[in-house]
Design a protein around this motif. Sequence first.
Motif, PDB file in Angstrom:
ATOM      1  N   ALA A 172       1.456  46.150  34.673  1.00  0.00           N
ATOM      2  CA  ALA A 172       2.771  45.504  34.754  1.00  0.00           C
ATOM      3  C   ALA A 172       2.819  44.273  33.862  1.00  0.00           C
ATOM      4  O   ALA A 172       3.761  44.084  33.077  1.00  0.00           O
ATOM      5  N   ARG A 173       1.812  43.401  33.945  1.00  0.00           N
ATOM      6  CA  ARG A 173       1.795  42.196  33.127  1.00  0.00           C
ATOM      7  C   ARG A 173       1.629  42.516  31.649  1.00  0.00           C
ATOM      8  O   ARG A 173       2.196  41.847  30.783  1.00  0.00           O
ATOM      9  N   PHE A 174       0.844  43.538  31.340  1.00  0.00           N
ATOM     10  CA  PHE A 174       0.649  43.933  29.941  1.00  0.00           C
ATOM     11  C   PHE A 174       1.974  44.356  29.317  1.00  0.00           C
ATOM     12  O   PHE A 174       2.324  43.929  28.218  1.00  0.00           O
ATOM     13  N   ILE A 175       2.737  45.170  30.036  1.00  0.00           N
ATOM     14  CA  ILE A 175       4.043  45.617  29.532  1.00  0.00           C
ATOM     15  C   ILE A 175       4.975  44.423  29.363  1.00  0.00           C
ATOM     16  O   ILE A 175       5.678  44.310  28.351  1.00  0.00           O
ATOM     17  N   SER A 176       4.963  43.510  30.327  1.00  0.00           N
ATOM     18  CA  SER A 176       5.869  42.358  30.241  1.00  0.00           C
ATOM     19  C   SER A 176       5.490  41.446  29.073  1.00  0.00           C
ATOM     20  O   SER A 176       6.363  40.851  28.435  1.00  0.00           O
ATOM     21  N   GLN A 177       4.204  41.328  28.770  1.00  0.00           N
ATOM     22  CA  GLN A 177       3.792  40.487  27.649  1.00  0.00           C
ATOM     23  C   GLN A 177       4.138  41.133  26.302  1.00  0.00           C
ATOM     24  O   GLN A 177       4.517  40.436  25.356  1.00  0.00           O
ATOM     25  N   ILE A 178       4.027  42.438  26.210  1.00  0.00           N
ATOM     26  CA  ILE A 178       4.465  43.143  24.994  1.00  0.00           C
ATOM     27  C   ILE A 178       5.963  42.921  24.800  1.00  0.00           C
ATOM     28  O   ILE A 178       6.435  42.633  23.699  1.00  0.00           O
ATOM     29  N   SER A 179       6.718  43.034  25.895  1.00  0.00           N
ATOM     30  CA  SER A 179       8.166  42.806  25.827  1.00  0.00           C
ATOM     31  C   SER A 179       8.474  41.390  25.371  1.00  0.00           C
ATOM     32  O   SER A 179       9.382  41.167  24.559  1.00  0.00           O
ATOM     33  N   ARG A 180       7.719  40.432  25.880  1.00  0.00           N
ATOM     34  CA  ARG A 180       7.920  39.031  25.482  1.00  0.00           C
ATOM     35  C   ARG A 180       7.714  38.849  23.980  1.00  0.00           C
ATOM     36  O   ARG A 180       8.477  38.151  23.312  1.00  0.00           O
ATOM     37  N   MET A 181       6.680  39.481  23.442  1.00  0.00           N
ATOM     38  CA  MET A 181       6.414  39.375  22.004  1.00  0.00           C
ATOM     39  C   MET A 181       7.531  40.015  21.173  1.00  0.00           C
ATOM     40  O   MET A 181       7.893  39.513  20.117  1.00  0.00           O
ATOM     41  N   LEU A 182       8.074  41.121  21.688  1.00  0.00           N
ATOM     42  CA  LEU A 182       9.095  41.858  20.929  1.00  0.00           C
ATOM     43  C   LEU A 182      10.487  41.231  21.033  1.00  0.00           C
ATOM     44  O   LEU A 182      11.270  41.308  20.084  1.00  0.00           O
ATOM     45  N   THR A 183      10.799  40.632  22.175  1.00  0.00           N
ATOM     46  CA  THR A 183      12.180  40.190  22.429  1.00  0.00           C
ATOM     47  C   THR A 183      12.353  38.682  22.537  1.00  0.00           C
ATOM     48  O   THR A 183      13.477  38.186  22.435  1.00  0.00           O
ATOM     49  N   GLY A 184      11.277  37.940  22.798  1.00  0.00           N
ATOM     50  CA  GLY A 184      11.405  36.507  23.039  1.00  0.00           C
ATOM     51  C   GLY A 184      11.910  36.173  24.428  1.00  0.00           C
ATOM     52  O   GLY A 184      12.201  35.025  24.738  1.00  0.00           O
ATOM     53  N   ILE A 185      12.012  37.194  25.294  1.00  0.00           N
ATOM     54  CA  ILE A 185      12.483  37.028  26.670  1.00  0.00           C
ATOM     55  C   ILE A 185      11.324  37.353  27.603  1.00  0.00           C
ATOM     56  O   ILE A 185      10.723  38.425  27.491  1.00  0.00           O
ATOM     57  N   GLU A 186      11.001  36.430  28.508  1.00  0.00           N
ATOM     58  CA  GLU A 186       9.891  36.661  29.427  1.00  0.00           C
ATOM     59  C   GLU A 186      10.422  36.855  30.838  1.00  0.00           C
ATOM     60  O   GLU A 186      10.963  35.928  31.444  1.00  0.00           O
ATOM     61  N   ILE A 187      10.270  38.074  31.331  1.00  0.00           N
ATOM     62  CA  ILE A 187      10.662  38.398  32.704  1.00  0.00           C
ATOM     63  C   ILE A 187       9.405  38.860  33.434  1.00  0.00           C
ATOM     64  O   ILE A 187       8.808  39.874  33.066  1.00  0.00           O
ATOM     65  N   HIS A 188       9.004  38.115  34.443  1.00  0.00           N
ATOM     66  CA  HIS A 188       7.819  38.510  35.202  1.00  0.00           C
ATOM     67  C   HIS A 188       8.127  39.818  35.940  1.00  0.00           C
ATOM     68  O   HIS A 188       9.216  39.986  36.490  1.00  0.00           O
ATOM     69  N   PRO A 189       7.178  40.763  35.954  1.00  0.00           N
ATOM     70  CA  PRO A 189       7.440  42.050  36.619  1.00  0.00           C
ATOM     71  C   PRO A 189       7.697  41.944  38.110  1.00  0.00           C
ATOM     72  O   PRO A 189       8.261  42.862  38.711  1.00  0.00           O
ATOM     73  N   GLY A 190       7.332  40.822  38.727  1.00  0.00           N
ATOM     74  CA  GLY A 190       7.581  40.654  40.157  1.00  0.00           C
ATOM     75  C   GLY A 190       8.977  40.176  40.492  1.00  0.00           C
ATOM     76  O   GLY A 190       9.391  40.212  41.651  1.00  0.00           O
ATOM     77  N   ALA A 191       9.734  39.718  39.488  1.00  0.00           N
ATOM     78  CA  ALA A 191      11.100  39.237  39.737  1.00  0.00           C
ATOM     79  C   ALA A 191      11.983  40.373  40.243  1.00  0.00           C
ATOM     80  O   ALA A 191      11.714  41.547  39.971  1.00  0.00           O
ATOM     81  N   LYS A 192      13.051  40.000  40.962  1.00  0.00           N
ATOM     82  CA  LYS A 192      14.017  40.996  41.449  1.00  0.00           C
ATOM     83  C   LYS A 192      15.335  40.746  40.738  1.00  0.00           C
ATOM     84  O   LYS A 192      15.917  39.663  40.870  1.00  0.00           O
ATOM     85  N   ILE A 193      15.789  41.739  39.995  1.00  0.00           N
ATOM     86  CA  ILE A 193      16.979  41.571  39.160  1.00  0.00           C
ATOM     87  C   ILE A 193      18.003  42.650  39.504  1.00  0.00           C
ATOM     88  O   ILE A 193      17.671  43.843  39.534  1.00  0.00           O
ATOM     89  N   GLY A 194      19.233  42.233  39.734  1.00  0.00           N
ATOM     90  CA  GLY A 194      20.318  43.160  40.035  1.00  0.00           C
ATOM     91  C   GLY A 194      20.867  43.818  38.786  1.00  0.00           C
ATOM     92  O   GLY A 194      20.339  43.669  37.680  1.00  0.00           O
ATOM     93  N   LYS A 195      21.972  44.506  38.944  1.00  0.00           N
ATOM     94  CA  LYS A 195      22.572  45.217  37.816  1.00  0.00           C
ATOM     95  C   LYS A 195      23.462  44.271  37.006  1.00  0.00           C
ATOM     96  O   LYS A 195      23.952  43.257  37.511  1.00  0.00           O
ATOM     97  N   GLY A 196      23.648  44.612  35.739  1.00  0.00           N
ATOM     98  CA  GLY A 196      24.599  43.886  34.904  1.00  0.00           C
ATOM     99  C   GLY A 196      24.131  42.538  34.408  1.00  0.00           C
ATOM    100  O   GLY A 196      24.950  41.710  34.019  1.00  0.00           O
ATOM    101  N   LEU A 197      22.814  42.289  34.386  1.00  0.00           N
ATOM    102  CA  LEU A 197      22.327  41.029  33.802  1.00  0.00           C
ATOM    103  C   LEU A 197      22.629  41.036  32.307  1.00  0.00           C
ATOM    104  O   LEU A 197      22.296  41.978  31.601  1.00  0.00           O
TER     105      LEU A 197
END
Length: 197
Positions: free
Chosen positions: A56-81
């Motif tokens: 989970a953390r590995f995927i999130s860190q790859i995403s951070r490098m690609l997008t500049g957005i860091e979302i921890h995999p443990g966060a809870k996010i609703g629809k339409g962000l």
Amino acid sequence: MRNPFKLLAYDIKNAMKNDPAARNPVEVFLVYPFIHALIHYRISHFFYRKKCFFIARFISQISRMLTGIEIHPGAKIGKGLFIDHGMGVVIGETAEVGDNVTLYHGVTLGGTGKDTGKRHPTIGNNVFIGSGAKILGPIVVGDNVKIGANAVVLKDVPSNCTAVGVPVRIIYKKSAPVIEIKDYAGDRKKIYNEMVI
């Protein structure tokens, strides 16, 4: 669990509604970094819920490098962000984000370093958070709130208001609805919730 394809379609539709620069859904899907960040987040969140924390953390860190957005995999996010521009956005592990929330670049939903357990904020539905705002600690931001750019929020913000400044202060709050009750004689009385700013 919600259907990920329906969530993605809703996110793209919401981006089209919120961004006047968005020309078509294909463009949003291909070139908007927040869409890619949300896709990676949902995959990493799946592994996080299965207690595969390293993946989970590995995927999130790859995403951070690609997008500049860091979302921890443990966060809870609703629809339409909707994350406009997105660079430098950080969403912490115990953060909870409601539906149809808009974040601009540089927003932090972080901790203060003093808390354990629930360390990050809970954001209600239909919330707008301006560029560079810092919402820190296990606080609650209510529904339909607007938080100004570069605000620092360290305490709860009630629903239906606008908050700005360092530290944040409420500058506008919609009047509370009128509540009607009946007394024993059958006469109607109106009770108004007074607004305190």
